[in-house]
Enzyme design. Sequence first.
Site, PDB file in Angstrom:
ATOM      1  N   HIS A  37       0.835  -1.198   0.000  1.00 49.67           N
ATOM      2  CA  HIS A  37       0.000   0.000   0.000  1.00 49.67           C
ATOM      3  C   HIS A  37       0.872   1.251   0.000  1.00 49.67           C
ATOM      4  O   HIS A  37       1.911   1.296   0.638  1.00 49.67           O
ATOM      5  CB  HIS A  37      -0.920   0.013   1.212  1.00 49.67           C
ATOM      6  CG  HIS A  37      -2.077   0.937   1.036  1.00 49.67           C
ATOM      7  ND1 HIS A  37      -2.012   2.275   1.315  1.00 49.67           N
ATOM      8  CD2 HIS A  37      -3.317   0.709   0.561  1.00 49.67           C
ATOM      9  CE1 HIS A  37      -3.179   2.838   1.028  1.00 49.67           C
ATOM     10  NE2 HIS A  37      -3.991   1.906   0.568  1.00 49.67           N
ATOM     11  N   HIS A  38       0.414   2.278  -0.709  1.00 50.73           N
ATOM     12  CA  HIS A  38       1.186   3.505  -0.836  1.00 50.73           C
ATOM     13  C   HIS A  38       1.347   4.210   0.504  1.00 50.73           C
ATOM     14  O   HIS A  38       2.254   5.030   0.683  1.00 50.73           O
ATOM     15  CB  HIS A  38       0.523   4.421  -1.860  1.00 50.73           C
ATOM     16  CG  HIS A  38       1.472   5.374  -2.500  1.00 50.73           C
ATOM     17  ND1 HIS A  38       2.365   6.129  -1.777  1.00 50.73           N
ATOM     18  CD2 HIS A  38       1.691   5.695  -3.791  1.00 50.73           C
ATOM     19  CE1 HIS A  38       3.072   6.882  -2.599  1.00 50.73           C
ATOM     20  NE2 HIS A  38       2.679   6.628  -3.825  1.00 50.73           N
TER      21      HIS A  38
END
Lengths: 458, 458
Positions: free
Chosen positions: B135-136
């Site tokens: 996930h960013h």
Amino acid sequence: MKALSPVDQLFLWLEGRQQPMHVAGLQLFSFPEDAGPKYVSELAQSMRDYCCPVAPFNQRLFTRFGQSFWIEDKQFDIDHHFRHEALPKPGRIRELLSLVSAEHSNLLDRERPLWEAHLIEGIRGRRFALYTKVHHSVVDGISAMRMGMRALSPDPNERDLPPVWANTPKRRERMQLTANPVAAVSGLARLTAGLSKQIATVPALAREVYQMTQKARSDDDYVSIFQAPQSIINQRITGSRRFAAQSYNTSRFKALSKVFGCTLNDIVLAVCGSALREYLISQNALPDKPLIAMVPVNLRQDDSAGGNQIAMILANLGTHIADPANRLRVIKASVEEAKCRYKQMTPAEILNLTALMMAPTGLNLLTGLAPEWRAFNVIISNVPGPKEPLYWNGAKLEGMYPVSIALNQIALNITLTSYVDQLEFGFIGCRRTLPSMQRLLDYLEHGLRELEVAANLK
Amino acid sequence: MKALSPVDQLFLWLEGRQQPMHVAGLQLFSFPEDAGPKYVSELAQSMRDYCCPVAPFNQRLFTRFGQSFWIEDKQFDIDHHFRHEALPKPGRIRELLSLVSAEHSNLLDRERPLWEAHLIEGIRGRRFALYTKVHHSVVDGISAMRMGMRALSPDPNERDLPPVWANTPKRRERMQLTANPVAAVSGLARLTAGLSKQIATVPALAREVYQMTQKARSDDDYVSIFQAPQSIINQRITGSRRFAAQSYNTSRFKALSKVFGCTLNDIVLAVCGSALREYLISQNALPDKPLIAMVPVNLRQDDSAGGNQIAMILANLGTHIADPANRLRVIKASVEEAKCRYKQMTPAEILNLTALMMAPTGLNLLTGLAPEWRAFNVIISNVPGPKEPLYWNGAKLEGMYPVSIALNQIALNITLTSYVDQLEFGFIGCRRTLPSMQRLLDYLEHGLRELEVAANLK
């Protein structure tokens, strides 16, 4: 443009990242004898060619002023909906269940028609599988399974059968099966949705509730509305799923029901109760009070009559009892008691009582307000399936397993179906709430043997 | 318990069913020569054995009073995070891209550490792949890619390399690469987040904006802030992704940059511009005005100096020009003009100007308020990668492709990286907004040949 019913809309509202609301079926096929090495790739290509689906497979959601509608998807993309996949080696059923677990955790894309079909190759023993996933707002679990069967034929020589999304209405009619039970989850939501209206209009219900309360005081095994214990099954769930499935020979269940003088469904509940007891013990989490299952039953005894009369009953699973025969007796008595009570009621009263029983769960599903009001711990649903072997373009259907929905506070759903002489169990659960839940399959087998020993069948 | 920074929190807010905010890397390996038939299954088993991950791979989200924190996941389940999968036959790169497209469309489970690693077998030519998705809010795209590389070794004989989630900090340090560009998407959000404060405090910016506006009046090819045209790339996106990837020999790009007297990155932009032009023509959707790309560039010319000075520039892609050499000239001038302007500015001014350029897009990402204010149409990001061949327990890394993020109004992201003598392109887009976007690969090759012909290299 067709507006969604309030109930179908409800399935969209209930859905979240942690609680996908799609149902699925897993069909396992054996290759036809004349199948070449490119059999599955060719099959995949022929399925991709059916790129103009019929309703509801061509319908997507469209929302305006808070009301959702179904409209035709003008940019239908078959490559999004139909997927060709493979198992890693060694391609056992274990790898298949692991793939289905992962796929069932993924949400459907709401900008498109709410379904996917996954053709899976690389299964040991010259087999392949089809996993078909449809949103509950499109069809309920039973209809989904029936849809899957409609695409098949009892004739092994029939070829050029279209896939389910391209089936013509005519063909659908021809293949329509007679059984028509209510899907457990669907029934639950339907009842919840209509709840407020009905409860207000039927005061006769009060009498029934009063009697249930009185009975509960005098009989420990009697199942009233709010008595399901807290258990690890009844927690908030996460988004990841575990799917476990197993086929059994129906004759083992039939032999037991004969010895114990009960229905086949009682044996199913007893075996499930045993498996749940063992699983909860392994997790150090067996409640003192028995688990309660919500079970859809057919009240009509006479199979010949058209139509069905389905009600939801709450069955005591006897998970607090160590002895398998005693456990079965408690289950049988609890199911008979519930059925008997229903028989003295009108259909309207049955519907209302069922609605009342479901109310705390329905309320919690929607609001999460009162998790300690718990009518049941687990859903166990037995759905009649086809009696004859079915074929898909010559490939024999070896087994079919329902993949249902895990809900917040009801982290486990057991759905089973019959196919020729097999009983096919499908367990779907939140793999985080219920660690190692695949062990339920071993415990199921163990529960069955335990009863066979008690019945002197082994 | 560690609180998320506002920017990382932002990535959680921006995420939705239609806009997953994870980044990934696809690594393609060839089998070591001595690999037996069970090589991948054994590799999978050895990876599953690393079931106690290090931070951040053991951290999950926990939210209290609207603030999110990272806490250790006490029930870490490696089977959720590590998946062993296979391609259906014939196992071409096409099947691999199709699997990655499907996986990249799926959201990560927010109840668990926000990453997954997929080991993929069944690829033709004795190859296998690893698709790693993070996930960013945990790492940006570049860090994710670098993390993937850290798990590898330049030594083909090194064995027992732990997977990325089990890497020790010591090993990480040793493998740390020197290049340190800012990820485009990450930079965008970081700039957006700090925007309101900075704009208010730096009035010198007004002069720059004034000059940009003046220039825009006198020079047609000059790129100002609000002039990116509407195009089909700039629409609302859906949840389904298409990933396309291709390796090129860097020497082809180098030869062109020598002939045309420009940077390798100018050639990359020219070839991308050509591919986008052809694609938009095929969709009957070429805007009259040129597409604008947001491109992170390194302002420091001197490679020997430590550190980098990265800025985002807006590059005119010349998609309105049919002649490839003319298109390249426009691109080169636009990039030089932007770099030159930056050189006359202080780092603080650069940051503020960049923030201002990103503002309309950032605002739209967050609010969707003003889609017609468009600073750019597409993100093209070129990230330096390893210069030496890398190995994973003896398996040679053949190629590595970044899989980035498609955003609402920016349905396409092109990220490329270098690896030894290759340039590796990764295209990620919304497959519904951009039909048949895999054709971009053909158009890319065509754009490259077109320039080679213009340069008399073919």
